[in-house]
Design a protein around this motif. Structure first.
Motif, mmCIF file in Angstrom:
data_model
loop_
_atom_site.group_PDB
_atom_site.id
_atom_site.type_symbol
_atom_site.label_atom_id
_atom_site.label_comp_id
_atom_site.label_asym_id
_atom_site.label_seq_id
_atom_site.Cartn_x
_atom_site.Cartn_y
_atom_site.Cartn_z
ATOM 1 N N ARG A 16 44.840 21.429 43.719
ATOM 2 C CA ARG A 16 43.431 22.402 43.347
ATOM 3 C C ARG A 16 43.505 22.742 41.716
ATOM 4 O O ARG A 16 42.491 22.659 41.093
ATOM 5 N N TRP A 17 44.697 22.713 41.262
ATOM 6 C CA TRP A 17 44.727 23.141 39.759
ATOM 7 C C TRP A 17 44.784 22.021 39.105
ATOM 8 O O TRP A 17 43.891 21.863 38.001
ATOM 9 N N ALA A 18 45.101 20.964 39.513
ATOM 10 C CA ALA A 18 44.724 19.499 38.939
ATOM 11 C C ALA A 18 43.165 19.156 38.824
ATOM 12 O O ALA A 18 42.658 18.980 37.712
ATOM 13 N N GLN A 19 42.532 19.383 39.801
ATOM 14 C CA GLN A 19 41.151 19.070 39.900
ATOM 15 C C GLN A 19 40.308 20.020 39.049
ATOM 16 O O GLN A 19 39.289 19.873 38.658
ATOM 17 N N ALA A 20 40.844 21.298 38.900
ATOM 18 C CA ALA A 20 40.021 22.419 38.058
ATOM 19 C C ALA A 20 40.638 22.170 36.883
ATOM 20 O O ALA A 20 39.895 22.968 35.850
ATOM 21 N N ALA A 67 45.585 20.165 32.368
ATOM 22 C CA ALA A 67 45.106 19.519 31.220
ATOM 23 C C ALA A 67 45.144 20.798 30.169
ATOM 24 O O ALA A 67 45.504 20.430 28.997
ATOM 25 N N LYS A 68 44.489 21.931 30.457
ATOM 26 C CA LYS A 68 44.506 23.045 29.609
ATOM 27 C C LYS A 68 45.710 23.444 29.171
ATOM 28 O O LYS A 68 45.814 23.751 28.160
ATOM 29 N N VAL A 100 50.054 24.021 25.173
ATOM 30 C CA VAL A 100 51.453 23.953 24.737
ATOM 31 C C VAL A 100 51.438 22.901 23.394
ATOM 32 O O VAL A 100 52.401 23.159 22.515
ATOM 33 N N GLN A 101 50.559 21.842 23.367
ATOM 34 C CA GLN A 101 50.574 20.811 22.210
ATOM 35 C C GLN A 101 50.195 21.789 20.881
ATOM 36 O O GLN A 101 50.767 21.298 20.048
#
Length: 128
Positions: free
Chosen positions: A47-51, A55-56, A61-62
């Motif tokens: 669910r977090w990956a699709q949202a 990536a955010k 962190v970068q």
């Protein structure tokens, strides 16, 4: 007001379980018992990956690492651990090359004036 459903899982557990899974390379079903039900962890991760949460998080962190000048883009890949995907291992050996190229490798090439043919090898050359 009465709440329905189960209480949500602690988000820190989902993050730690996801990190553990990628660190060990284990399948989701083999998730350590201390993280709880693997299906719950997977559903939250997915669910977090699709949202776009992961990536955010990576971007954040970068940016923090770049701001503190501790970001190093150097990567080292050891070829002893690079393996073909399981579906790539059973592919046919036909590479799409022409018969001409295969004959050149064997040392039985035709004249270079002939057009490359993908058909029968027994054909006569075209008349000019």
């Amino acid at each position: 007001m009465k709440s329905t459903g189960r209480p949500p899982i602690d988000r820190r557990i989902v993050v730690e379980a996801s990190a553990w899974r990628y660190r060990t390379g284990a399948p989701w079903r083999d998730l350590a018992e201390r993280f709880g039900n693997w299906i719950t962890i997977y559903k939250n991760f997915n669910r977090w990956a699709q949202a776009g949460v992961w990536a955010k998080l990576l971007e954040h962190v970068q940016s923090l690492a770049a701001h503190s000048k501790s970001l190093d883009w150097a990567a080292s890949i050891d070829s002893t651990i690079v393996r073909v995907h399981q579906h790539g291992a059973t592919l046919s050996r036909h590479t799409g090359g022409t018969v001409e190229l295969q004959k050149i490798r064997r040392g039985t090439s035709r004249s270079r004036n002939w057009p490359i043919s993908r058909g029968n090898d027994d054909q006569e050359p075209p008349r000019r």
